[in-house]
Scaffold this motif. Sequence first.
Motif, mmCIF file in Angstrom:
data_model
loop_
_atom_site.group_PDB
_atom_site.id
_atom_site.type_symbol
_atom_site.label_atom_id
_atom_site.label_comp_id
_atom_site.label_asym_id
_atom_site.label_seq_id
_atom_site.Cartn_x
_atom_site.Cartn_y
_atom_site.Cartn_z
ATOM 1 N N ARG A 51 -0.581 -0.131 -1.230
ATOM 2 C CA ARG A 51 -0.370 -1.270 -0.336
ATOM 3 C C ARG A 51 -0.055 -0.784 1.075
ATOM 4 O O ARG A 51 0.464 0.301 1.266
ATOM 5 N N ILE A 53 2.498 -1.286 3.816
ATOM 6 C CA ILE A 53 3.856 -1.830 3.791
ATOM 7 C C ILE A 53 4.205 -2.480 5.131
ATOM 8 O O ILE A 53 4.306 -3.689 5.233
ATOM 9 N N ASP A 56 2.389 -5.581 7.034
ATOM 10 C CA ASP A 56 1.706 -6.397 6.038
ATOM 11 C C ASP A 56 2.734 -6.911 5.024
ATOM 12 O O ASP A 56 3.278 -7.991 5.195
ATOM 13 N N LEU A 57 3.029 -6.127 3.976
ATOM 14 C CA LEU A 57 4.018 -6.547 2.982
ATOM 15 C C LEU A 57 5.375 -6.799 3.649
ATOM 16 O O LEU A 57 6.057 -7.767 3.341
#
Length: 164
Positions: A51, A53, A56-57
């Motif tokens: 992912r 991080i 984004d997350l």
Amino acid sequence: MKKLVFVLFLFSAMVNAQVKAPQPSPFGKLEQKVGLTDITVEYSRPSMRGRTIFGDLVPYDKMWRTGANENTKITFSDDVVIKGKKLKKGTYAIFTIPMEENWEVIFYSDVSNWGLPKQWDESKVALKVEANTDSMPFDMETFTIVIDELTNSSAVLNFFGNQP
């Protein structure tokens, strides 16, 4: 008779054992003495797992609990000075606001939250400082906090994680 006691002991241990599965964001604890001050950091360590991080997350310009699960906590045994500002000894939750060029780091006196506080209380902000970001020459799969660049009277608190 010894064999029977041994078998019963093993059976008893198996009945009382609780199976704990590993956490996706395992707990980490760091203890460091800087001069005469003991510093302890307790946090959960999220991983990238393919992912993106930061940005984004964990969105830019929004508060983050700086780790996963419970609040990341830092404890100082003595008063300290961070970026020229005094912080009293004690335990604090660390919240951050990641940005592309720098981060805001917030030391919050209420450590009992799970994640971000439901109601942010500015009076519980013990200290806010700005931290610079820097590029790493390699990927850091798991979020890591390190106390580095130690001298008899100072150290640097580093957060390692990948930004795009």
